[in-house]
Each structure stands twice: as structure tokens, then as C-alpha cells.
Design an enzyme around this catalytic site. Structure first.
Site, PDB file in Angstrom:
ATOM      1  CD  GLU A 197      -3.094  -1.074   2.189  1.00 52.50           C
ATOM      2  OE1 GLU A 197      -3.037  -0.009   3.053  1.00 52.50           O
ATOM      3  OE2 GLU A 197      -3.939  -1.961   2.344  1.00 52.50           O
ATOM      4  CG  HIS A 217      -6.381   0.533   4.276  1.00 55.69           C
ATOM      5  ND1 HIS A 217      -5.159  -0.309   4.737  1.00 55.69           N
ATOM      6  CD2 HIS A 217      -7.410   0.315   5.310  1.00 55.69           C
ATOM      7  CE1 HIS A 217      -5.458  -0.924   5.778  1.00 55.69           C
ATOM      8  NE2 HIS A 217      -6.775  -0.611   6.075  1.00 55.69           N
TER       9      HIS A 217
HETATM   10  P1  NAD Z   1     -11.912 -10.306  15.053  1.00 53.56           P
HETATM   11  O1  NAD Z   1     -10.650 -10.613  15.829  1.00 53.56           O
HETATM   12  O2  NAD Z   1     -13.036  -9.718  15.720  1.00 53.56           O
HETATM   13  O3  NAD Z   1     -12.575 -11.351  13.868  1.00 53.56           O
HETATM   14  C1  NAD Z   1     -11.430 -11.978  13.251  1.00 53.56           C
HETATM   15  C2  NAD Z   1     -11.993 -13.491  13.028  1.00 53.56           C
HETATM   16  O4  NAD Z   1     -11.446 -14.250  12.158  1.00 53.56           O
HETATM   17  C3  NAD Z   1     -12.371 -14.216  14.333  1.00 53.56           C
HETATM   18  O5  NAD Z   1     -13.650 -14.851  14.529  1.00 53.56           O
HETATM   19  C4  NAD Z   1     -11.278 -15.454  13.851  1.00 53.56           C
HETATM   20  O6  NAD Z   1     -11.616 -16.637  14.719  1.00 53.56           O
HETATM   21  C5  NAD Z   1     -11.239 -15.615  12.490  1.00 53.56           C
HETATM   22  N1  NAD Z   1     -10.168 -16.255  11.943  1.00 53.56           N
HETATM   23  C6  NAD Z   1      -8.755 -16.192  12.359  1.00 53.56           C
HETATM   24  N2  NAD Z   1      -8.036 -16.888  11.538  1.00 53.56           N
HETATM   25  C7  NAD Z   1      -8.968 -17.582  10.529  1.00 53.56           C
HETATM   26  C8  NAD Z   1      -8.860 -18.253   9.538  1.00 53.56           C
HETATM   27  N3  NAD Z   1      -7.568 -18.883   9.382  1.00 53.56           N
HETATM   28  N4  NAD Z   1      -9.775 -18.905   9.063  1.00 53.56           N
HETATM   29  C9  NAD Z   1     -11.086 -18.554   9.319  1.00 53.56           C
HETATM   30  N5  NAD Z   1     -11.438 -17.568  10.566  1.00 53.56           N
HETATM   31  C10 NAD Z   1     -10.282 -17.285  10.818  1.00 53.56           C
HETATM   32  O7  NAD Z   1     -11.415  -9.015  13.963  1.00 53.56           O
HETATM   33  P2  NAD Z   1     -12.269  -7.797  13.371  1.00 53.56           P
HETATM   34  O8  NAD Z   1     -12.592  -6.905  14.185  1.00 53.56           O
HETATM   35  O9  NAD Z   1     -13.513  -8.424  12.776  1.00 53.56           O
HETATM   36  O10 NAD Z   1     -11.492  -7.479  12.173  1.00 53.56           O
HETATM   37  C11 NAD Z   1     -11.167  -8.295  11.191  1.00 53.56           C
HETATM   38  C12 NAD Z   1      -9.877  -7.760  10.351  1.00 53.56           C
HETATM   39  O11 NAD Z   1     -10.346  -6.383   9.394  1.00 53.56           O
HETATM   40  C13 NAD Z   1      -8.834  -7.067  11.173  1.00 53.56           C
HETATM   41  O12 NAD Z   1      -7.969  -8.124  11.460  1.00 53.56           O
HETATM   42  C14 NAD Z   1      -8.168  -6.014  10.179  1.00 53.56           C
HETATM   43  O13 NAD Z   1      -7.136  -6.682   9.361  1.00 53.56           O
HETATM   44  C15 NAD Z   1      -9.467  -5.837   9.236  1.00 53.56           C
HETATM   45  N6  NAD Z   1      -9.776  -4.494   9.305  1.00 53.56           N
HETATM   46  C16 NAD Z   1      -9.854  -3.649   8.205  1.00 53.56           C
HETATM   47  C17 NAD Z   1     -10.048  -2.440   8.151  1.00 53.56           C
HETATM   48  C18 NAD Z   1      -9.907  -1.321   7.117  1.00 53.56           C
HETATM   49  O14 NAD Z   1      -9.844  -0.298   6.898  1.00 53.56           O
HETATM   50  N7  NAD Z   1     -10.081  -1.851   5.696  1.00 53.56           N
HETATM   51  C19 NAD Z   1     -10.459  -1.721   9.406  1.00 53.56           C
HETATM   52  C20 NAD Z   1     -10.514  -2.400  10.498  1.00 53.56           C
HETATM   53  C21 NAD Z   1     -10.387  -3.809  10.428  1.00 53.56           C
END
Ligand code: NAD
Length: 304
Positions: free
Chosen positions: A259, A277
Site C-alpha cells: 500500500e 484502505h
Molecule cells: P476479529 O478478531 O473480531 O475477527 C476475526 C475472525 O477471524 C475471528 O473470528 C477469528 O476466529 C477468525 N479467523 C482467524 N483466523 C482464521 C482462519 N484461518 N480462517 C477463518 N477464520 C479465521 O477481528 P475484526 O474486528 O472482525 O477485524 C477483522 C480484520 O479486519 C482485522 O484483523 C483487520 O485486518 C481488518 N480491518 C480492516 C479495516 C480497513 O480499514 N479496511 C479496518 C478495520 C479492520
């Protein structure tokens, strides 16, 4: 008096909250990486977003706590600071709704071909016939990773009349699944049955290229892929090939392996909807993140 460095334009109320608790706050939204590296250790706490890398180049110094206003901790050297005994906290819930709303927005934009419809009109072309779309209602939504954001997207999808399938490495709460009529399935089933596949897992070694060549080949030709999680969870090279060969209908990417992304061939594909993003880029998410970060600083430094 405790001193805190905030490396972004935090909500004024967050500053006032810390000051009311006797903390001296320095907001340096224009701080460069080099400046940050040279001064972070002089503060009791630093509050950052994702644009500054926090690494223990000058040891611990005064530093007790690092707060990431947001979710991803990939810009912080967790191991290095853990060895130094510095606490690292984040505000993972602050952006959940913003990211979930963007996910639904991207799904609708893909389904209604909003990008070609609007950009052609801006060029003076009335191409109504060429942008036949589809509704989300009645379609199958596949949610990969059913944590905070995955659940919020599942709920919104269900409200729009979608059938929801979820995949996660942990068991998703039965009551939650029942409340929205969703089913937890294996990844293969989710990929082969979904009309929209959306990814919400963190980027870790186990999730790197979770959706690669093989997985993309399991998707329907008519299906769309949305990645607002992290670049690297989807294999961009494999996705590019799938889009170029028309093996899936389209994709939306808010996150990239690098990025800003430099693969102009990928970015210019007509069936790719890229965004820079912006998942958490709302006033609402930033306000909540700032206020929550201030609470964490106060509760961490002033242990009552
Ligand atoms: P979270 O921790 O609440 O949820 C993540 C889920 O993924 C969990 O339920 C976990 O068990 C599951 N997981 C982990 N490894 C896995 C695998 N190999 N296969 C299947 N499931 C799996 O996190 P969240 O708050 O829901 O956020 C998710 C992601 O979103 C963050 O890690 C971040 O990278 C991304 N995010 C992006 C932005 C953006 O600006 N685009 C903003 C915030 C978060």
C-alpha cells in the site's frame, strides 16, 4: 505528570479527557517516521494509527503503553515491546460498523455496476443497457472470518434478505447464527455456494493467501469477492488471473499486499473496484477510536 504523544489528529474531546486526568498531551499529526523513532521513548504513552511504525529502536525509555487507535497491530513490533515490558493496546471495536457498512456498499456497487455506470456518464456516455445489475436480496453471502466485523456484515446481509454462510476456525455463537438464519460451513462449501464472498480475518501466517488460486477456482463464475480485511489474505496475483480470465464476476479490494498498490494492470481491470484502505475512514470510527484510546491511556497509566 505523565506525558502522552498522539501521532494523528485525535478528537479534541479525547485530548480534554486525558488532560482532565492530569496527563500532558502532545498532538503531532504531522510527525514523520524519523521524528517518531527519535522521541517515542521520552513519553509515558504513545497513541498511533496505522501509518506510523512503532519499533523499539531506542529501547523502552519512559514508555509504559502504546495504544493503537484502530484494529490492526501489524505496524507495532509486538515481540520487541513485550520483551521490554511495554503494554500494547488497541481499540478493535471502534471501526467495526464503518468497515461493515463499506463492505455492504462495495457489494452493492459491484452488483449494480456503479463504477462503470457512473464513470461512463461522467464521460458523456449514457450506457444504461450495458449496466444491467442484480439485487442482493435472495443471494448467498459467504462471510470468511466471523468476528466483530464478520458478524456485523452477516447481520446487515441478513437484513437485506441474503442467505448467510459463515466460515471461521472457531465455533461461531449458535444463538447469533440462529438469530439471522445463518449456517457455519467449511470454506469449500462457502466458496462454491456464495454469490458474494467477503473476507474478515486478520493477516497472520495461517491466513496469508487464505484465498489463493485453488480457492478462487472454487467460486462461481458469477460470484464477487470483497476484501476489506488485509492485503495478503487474498493472493493478489491469483485474483488478477481470475478476474482477467473471467473466472469470477468481479472483486472489490480496500486493502493490498503493498500500500499504495503499484500493480496498475490489476487496478485498471474493469471488473475490479479498488478503494484506498478506507474501511475505518469515517469521522464516526475515528471519533470512537480516539475516545476509546484516551480511556485506555488513562486507565493504563493511572491504575486505580
Ligand atoms: P476479529 O478478531 O473480531 O475477527 C476475526 C475472525 O477471524 C475471528 O473470528 C477469528 O476466529 C477468525 N479467523 C482467524 N483466523 C482464521 C482462519 N484461518 N480462517 C477463518 N477464520 C479465521 O477481528 P475484526 O474486528 O472482525 O477485524 C477483522 C480484520 O479486519 C482485522 O484483523 C483487520 O485486518 C481488518 N480491518 C480492516 C479495516 C480497513 O480499514 N479496511 C479496518 C478495520 C479492520
Amino acid at each position: 505528570m505523565y506525558k502522552v504523544l498522539v501521532a494523528f489528529d485525535i478528537d479534541r474531546r479525547a485530548v480534554e479527557y486525558m488532560e482532565r486526568n492530569g496527563i500532558s498531551v502532545e498532538v503531532r499529526s504531522d510527525i514523520t517516521q524519523e521524528e517518531f523513532d527519535n522521541v517515542y521513548h521520552k513519553y509515558d504513552a504513545v497513541v498511533v494509527r496505522g501509518n506510523i511504525k512503532v519499533r523499539p529502536s531506542r529501547g523502552r525509555g519512559e514508555l509504559d503503553v502504546i495504544v493503537r487507535a484502530g484494529v490492526g497491530l501489524d505496524n507495532i513490533d509486538l515481540k520487541g515491546f513485550s520483551e521490554l515490558g511495554v503494554e500494547v493496546l488497541n481499540t478493535p471495536e471502534a471501526s467495526t460498523n464503518s468497515v461493515a457498512e463499506l463492505t455492504i456498499c462495495l457489494m452493492i456497487c459491484l452488483a449494480r455496476r456503479l463504477l462503470p455506470a457512473s464513470s461512463s456518464l461522467k464521460q458523456g456516455k449514457w450506457m444504461k443497457a450495458g449496466v444491467m445489475g442484480e439485487e442482493l436480496r435472495g443471494k448467498t453471502l459467504g462471510v470468511v472470518g466471523c468476528g466483530r466485523i464478520g458478524r456485523a456484515v452477516s447481520r446487515l446481509g441478513s437484513c437485506l434478505g441474503m442467505k448467510v454462510l459463515v466460515y471461521d476456525v472457531v465455533n461461531v455463537d449458535e444463538d447469533f447464527l440462529r438469530s439471522i438464519g445463518a449456517r457455519q460451513v467449511e470454506l469449500r462449501e462457502l466458496l462454491s455456494q456464495s454469490d458474494f464472498v467477503t473476507v474478515h480475518v486478520p493477516l497472520e501466517e495461517s491466513t496469508r493467501h487464505l484465498l489463493g488460486e485453488e480457492e478462487l477456482r472454487m467460486m462461481k463464475r458469477s460470484a464477487y469477492l470483497i476484501n476489506v480485511a488485509r492485503g495478503g489474505v487474498v493472493d493478489e496475483g491469483a485474483l488478477k488471473r481470475a478476474l482477467m480470465e473471467g473466472r469470477i464476476a468481479g472483486a472489490a479490494l480496500d486493502v493490498f499486499e503493498r500500500e499504495p498498490p503499484d500493480d496498475l494492470e490489476l487496478l485498471s481491470l474493469p471488473n475490479l473496484l479498488p478503494t484506498p484502505h478506507i474501511g475505518a475512514q469515517t469521522q464516526d470510527a475515528q471519533t470512537i477510536a480516539g475516545l476509546r484510546a484516551a480511556e485506555l491511556v488513562v486507565s493504563s497509566l493511572i491504575k486505580v
